[in-house]
Design a protein around this motif. Structure first.
Motif, PDB file in Angstrom:
ATOM      1  N   LEU A   1      21.145  49.974 135.403  1.00 35.45           N
ATOM      2  CA  LEU A   1      19.832  50.195 134.404  1.00 35.45           C
ATOM      3  C   LEU A   1      19.237  48.893 134.645  1.00 35.45           C
ATOM      4  O   LEU A   1      19.802  47.714 134.574  1.00 35.45           O
ATOM      5  CB  LEU A   1      20.182  50.518 133.063  1.00 35.45           C
ATOM      6  CG  LEU A   1      21.044  51.655 132.862  1.00 35.45           C
ATOM      7  CD1 LEU A   1      21.328  51.890 131.430  1.00 35.45           C
ATOM      8  CD2 LEU A   1      20.405  52.948 133.378  1.00 35.45           C
ATOM      9  N   THR A   2      17.770  48.757 134.751  1.00 36.12           N
ATOM     10  CA  THR A   2      17.004  47.651 134.752  1.00 36.12           C
ATOM     11  C   THR A   2      15.923  47.624 133.597  1.00 36.12           C
ATOM     12  O   THR A   2      15.446  48.739 133.663  1.00 36.12           O
ATOM     13  CB  THR A   2      16.425  47.532 136.285  1.00 36.12           C
ATOM     14  OG1 THR A   2      17.479  47.461 137.242  1.00 36.12           O
ATOM     15  CG2 THR A   2      15.758  46.232 136.217  1.00 36.12           C
ATOM     16  N   TRP A   3      15.672  46.752 133.160  1.00 37.85           N
ATOM     17  CA  TRP A   3      14.535  46.462 131.996  1.00 37.85           C
ATOM     18  C   TRP A   3      13.610  45.328 132.287  1.00 37.85           C
ATOM     19  O   TRP A   3      14.354  44.210 132.022  1.00 37.85           O
ATOM     20  CB  TRP A   3      15.140  46.702 130.609  1.00 37.85           C
ATOM     21  CG  TRP A   3      14.089  46.953 129.751  1.00 37.85           C
ATOM     22  CD1 TRP A   3      13.255  46.021 128.903  1.00 37.85           C
ATOM     23  CD2 TRP A   3      13.312  48.064 129.290  1.00 37.85           C
ATOM     24  NE1 TRP A   3      12.372  46.462 127.930  1.00 37.85           N
ATOM     25  CE2 TRP A   3      12.638  47.863 128.321  1.00 37.85           C
ATOM     26  CE3 TRP A   3      13.909  49.549 129.628  1.00 37.85           C
ATOM     27  CZ2 TRP A   3      11.851  48.944 127.533  1.00 37.85           C
ATOM     28  CZ3 TRP A   3      13.279  50.540 128.949  1.00 37.85           C
ATOM     29  CH2 TRP A   3      12.288  50.345 128.052  1.00 37.85           C
TER      30      TRP A   3
ATOM     31  N   VAL B   1       9.256  47.632 135.171  1.00 43.42           N
ATOM     32  CA  VAL B   1      10.670  48.404 135.891  1.00 43.42           C
ATOM     33  C   VAL B   1      11.500  48.654 134.495  1.00 43.42           C
ATOM     34  O   VAL B   1      11.967  47.757 133.827  1.00 43.42           O
ATOM     35  CB  VAL B   1      11.333  47.816 136.914  1.00 43.42           C
ATOM     36  CG1 VAL B   1      12.550  48.604 137.355  1.00 43.42           C
ATOM     37  CG2 VAL B   1      10.465  47.401 137.927  1.00 43.42           C
ATOM     38  N   GLU B   2      11.405  50.003 134.209  1.00 43.88           N
ATOM     39  CA  GLU B   2      12.258  50.484 132.946  1.00 43.88           C
ATOM     40  C   GLU B   2      13.129  51.495 133.533  1.00 43.88           C
ATOM     41  O   GLU B   2      12.631  52.675 134.044  1.00 43.88           O
ATOM     42  CB  GLU B   2      11.370  50.656 131.769  1.00 43.88           C
ATOM     43  CG  GLU B   2      10.554  49.562 131.796  1.00 43.88           C
ATOM     44  CD  GLU B   2       9.685  49.883 130.274  1.00 43.88           C
ATOM     45  OE1 GLU B   2       9.682  51.011 129.784  1.00 43.88           O
ATOM     46  OE2 GLU B   2       9.195  49.022 129.932  1.00 43.88           O
ATOM     47  N   HIS B   3      14.511  51.135 133.683  1.00 45.32           N
ATOM     48  CA  HIS B   3      15.506  52.329 133.917  1.00 45.32           C
ATOM     49  C   HIS B   3      16.460  52.517 132.702  1.00 45.32           C
ATOM     50  O   HIS B   3      17.067  51.585 132.105  1.00 45.32           O
ATOM     51  CB  HIS B   3      16.351  51.972 134.954  1.00 45.32           C
ATOM     52  CG  HIS B   3      15.816  51.995 136.196  1.00 45.32           C
ATOM     53  ND1 HIS B   3      16.292  51.264 137.274  1.00 45.32           N
ATOM     54  CD2 HIS B   3      14.367  51.918 136.667  1.00 45.32           C
ATOM     55  CE1 HIS B   3      15.718  51.142 138.540  1.00 45.32           C
ATOM     56  NE2 HIS B   3      14.395  51.694 138.082  1.00 45.32           N
TER      57      HIS B   3
ATOM     58  N   ARG C   1      13.596  56.719 135.259  1.00 45.01           N
ATOM     59  CA  ARG C   1      13.037  55.525 136.041  1.00 45.01           C
ATOM     60  C   ARG C   1      11.596  55.585 136.024  1.00 45.01           C
ATOM     61  O   ARG C   1      10.949  56.611 136.352  1.00 45.01           O
ATOM     62  CB  ARG C   1      13.627  55.780 137.565  1.00 45.01           C
ATOM     63  CG  ARG C   1      15.184  55.528 137.487  1.00 45.01           C
ATOM     64  CD  ARG C   1      15.564  55.587 139.219  1.00 45.01           C
ATOM     65  NE  ARG C   1      15.630  56.906 139.404  1.00 45.01           N
ATOM     66  CZ  ARG C   1      15.387  57.102 140.859  1.00 45.01           C
ATOM     67  NH1 ARG C   1      15.495  56.250 141.712  1.00 45.01           N
ATOM     68  NH2 ARG C   1      15.377  58.731 141.149  1.00 45.01           N
ATOM     69  N   TRP C   2      11.215  54.442 135.723  1.00 41.67           N
ATOM     70  CA  TRP C   2       9.646  54.369 135.471  1.00 41.67           C
ATOM     71  C   TRP C   2       9.315  52.861 136.323  1.00 41.67           C
ATOM     72  O   TRP C   2      10.112  51.766 135.784  1.00 41.67           O
ATOM     73  CB  TRP C   2       9.391  54.357 134.019  1.00 41.67           C
ATOM     74  CG  TRP C   2       7.802  54.138 133.774  1.00 41.67           C
ATOM     75  CD1 TRP C   2       6.912  55.101 133.832  1.00 41.67           C
ATOM     76  CD2 TRP C   2       7.274  52.846 133.226  1.00 41.67           C
ATOM     77  NE1 TRP C   2       5.800  54.477 133.571  1.00 41.67           N
ATOM     78  CE2 TRP C   2       5.785  52.989 133.348  1.00 41.67           C
ATOM     79  CE3 TRP C   2       7.726  51.439 133.116  1.00 41.67           C
ATOM     80  CZ2 TRP C   2       4.827  52.151 133.104  1.00 41.67           C
ATOM     81  CZ3 TRP C   2       7.029  50.375 132.934  1.00 41.67           C
ATOM     82  CH2 TRP C   2       5.565  50.666 132.851  1.00 41.67           C
ATOM     83  N   ALA C   3       8.128  52.856 136.591  1.00 44.52           N
ATOM     84  CA  ALA C   3       7.681  51.716 137.180  1.00 44.52           C
ATOM     85  C   ALA C   3       6.221  51.378 137.275  1.00 44.52           C
ATOM     86  O   ALA C   3       5.478  52.595 137.421  1.00 44.52           O
ATOM     87  CB  ALA C   3       8.361  51.344 138.600  1.00 44.52           C
TER      88      ALA C   3
ATOM     89  N   SER D   1       7.205  57.533 138.070  1.00 40.08           N
ATOM     90  CA  SER D   1       8.033  57.858 136.987  1.00 40.08           C
ATOM     91  C   SER D   1       9.031  59.082 137.446  1.00 40.08           C
ATOM     92  O   SER D   1       8.471  60.131 137.952  1.00 40.08           O
ATOM     93  CB  SER D   1       7.249  58.337 135.591  1.00 40.08           C
ATOM     94  OG  SER D   1       6.383  59.170 135.969  1.00 40.08           O
TER      95      SER D   1
ATOM     96  N   ARG E   1      19.609  43.266 133.270  1.00 41.03           N
ATOM     97  CA  ARG E   1      20.591  44.536 134.235  1.00 41.03           C
ATOM     98  C   ARG E   1      21.721  44.844 133.384  1.00 41.03           C
ATOM     99  O   ARG E   1      22.401  43.932 132.754  1.00 41.03           O
ATOM    100  CB  ARG E   1      20.665  44.199 135.439  1.00 41.03           C
ATOM    101  CG  ARG E   1      19.436  44.256 136.367  1.00 41.03           C
ATOM    102  CD  ARG E   1      19.828  43.881 137.819  1.00 41.03           C
ATOM    103  NE  ARG E   1      20.535  42.446 137.926  1.00 41.03           N
ATOM    104  CZ  ARG E   1      21.361  41.987 138.688  1.00 41.03           C
ATOM    105  NH1 ARG E   1      21.787  42.906 139.561  1.00 41.03           N
ATOM    106  NH2 ARG E   1      21.991  40.917 138.577  1.00 41.03           N
TER     107      ARG E   1
ATOM    108  N   PHE F   1      20.457  53.889 142.451  1.00 42.64           N
ATOM    109  CA  PHE F   1      20.996  53.174 141.330  1.00 42.64           C
ATOM    110  C   PHE F   1      22.148  54.032 140.715  1.00 42.64           C
ATOM    111  O   PHE F   1      22.643  53.556 139.735  1.00 42.64           O
ATOM    112  CB  PHE F   1      19.908  52.838 140.135  1.00 42.64           C
ATOM    113  CG  PHE F   1      18.631  52.087 141.001  1.00 42.64           C
ATOM    114  CD1 PHE F   1      18.739  50.834 141.074  1.00 42.64           C
ATOM    115  CD2 PHE F   1      17.581  52.932 141.040  1.00 42.64           C
ATOM    116  CE1 PHE F   1      17.483  50.275 141.538  1.00 42.64           C
ATOM    117  CE2 PHE F   1      16.412  52.437 141.777  1.00 42.64           C
ATOM    118  CZ  PHE F   1      16.342  50.888 141.873  1.00 42.64           C
TER     119      PHE F   1
END
Length: 168
Positions: A23-25, A30-32, A64-66, A75, A49, A94
């Motif tokens: 997960l990445t924020w 970038v928001e997972h 997932r959104w970017a 998205s 992360r 991921f």
């Protein structure tokens, strides 16, 4: 792409037999995140992360959104069943090694529709990760065809629990 464990290319089987999701924020870029699922292990990598892990058979939703300076560029939502060692699986960014993908939807309007459906399942009194896997396939197919998915009711859930009990 579905591959067998021997074709996986990741070497030896996972020692813990779990499915790992990175997960990445990065605020507004970038928001997972995990929308639902029973996380068995949660490891913080750094301030942006973390890695969450799911036991075999667990069902989870991965969003997932970017975006860039001009707005949303991507998205996506995937509802995935974590696989056991030796089971075939589909690769997914991921997600290591991958999983049994029950639903995959792209584009914010459709992703939003899936998120609303998840909320409705919650509202019906059923934890979305306990929902029948076939229902997520149904939701995927209906939304992909531009139709409204059927509601997941407590009656449908009881039928799923009985079917699972019989199948053993």
């Amino acid at each position: 792409m579905t591959v067998s464990p021997t074709q996986r290319g990741h070497g030896a089987p996972r020692p813990d037999n779990m499915t790992h999701v990175q997960l990445t924020w990065i605020e507004k870029r970038v928001e997972h995140w995990i929308r639902f699922g029973r996380i068995a292990k949660d490891e913080i990598v750094d301030r942006r992360r973390r890695i969450v892990s799911f036991r075999p058979g667990a069902i989870f939703a991965f969003v997932r959104w970017a975006a860039n300076d001009f707005g949303t560029v991507s998205s996506r939502i995937d509802v995935v069943r974590a696989v056991s060692a030796g089971e075939p699986f589909t690769t997914l960014p991921f997600v290591l090694p991958g999983g049994d993908i029950l639903l995959t939807i792209e584009g914010w309007p459709k992703v939003s529709q899936v998120l609303s459906h998840i909320d409705a399942v919650d509202y019906a009194g059923v934890d979305p990760c306990d929902t029948a896997p076939d229902h997520w396939r149904h939701v995927h197919n209906r939304i992909a065809a531009g139709h409204q998915p059927r509601a997941y009711t407590m009656e449908r859930h009881r039928a799923w629990l009985k079917r699972r009990e019989i199948e053993g």
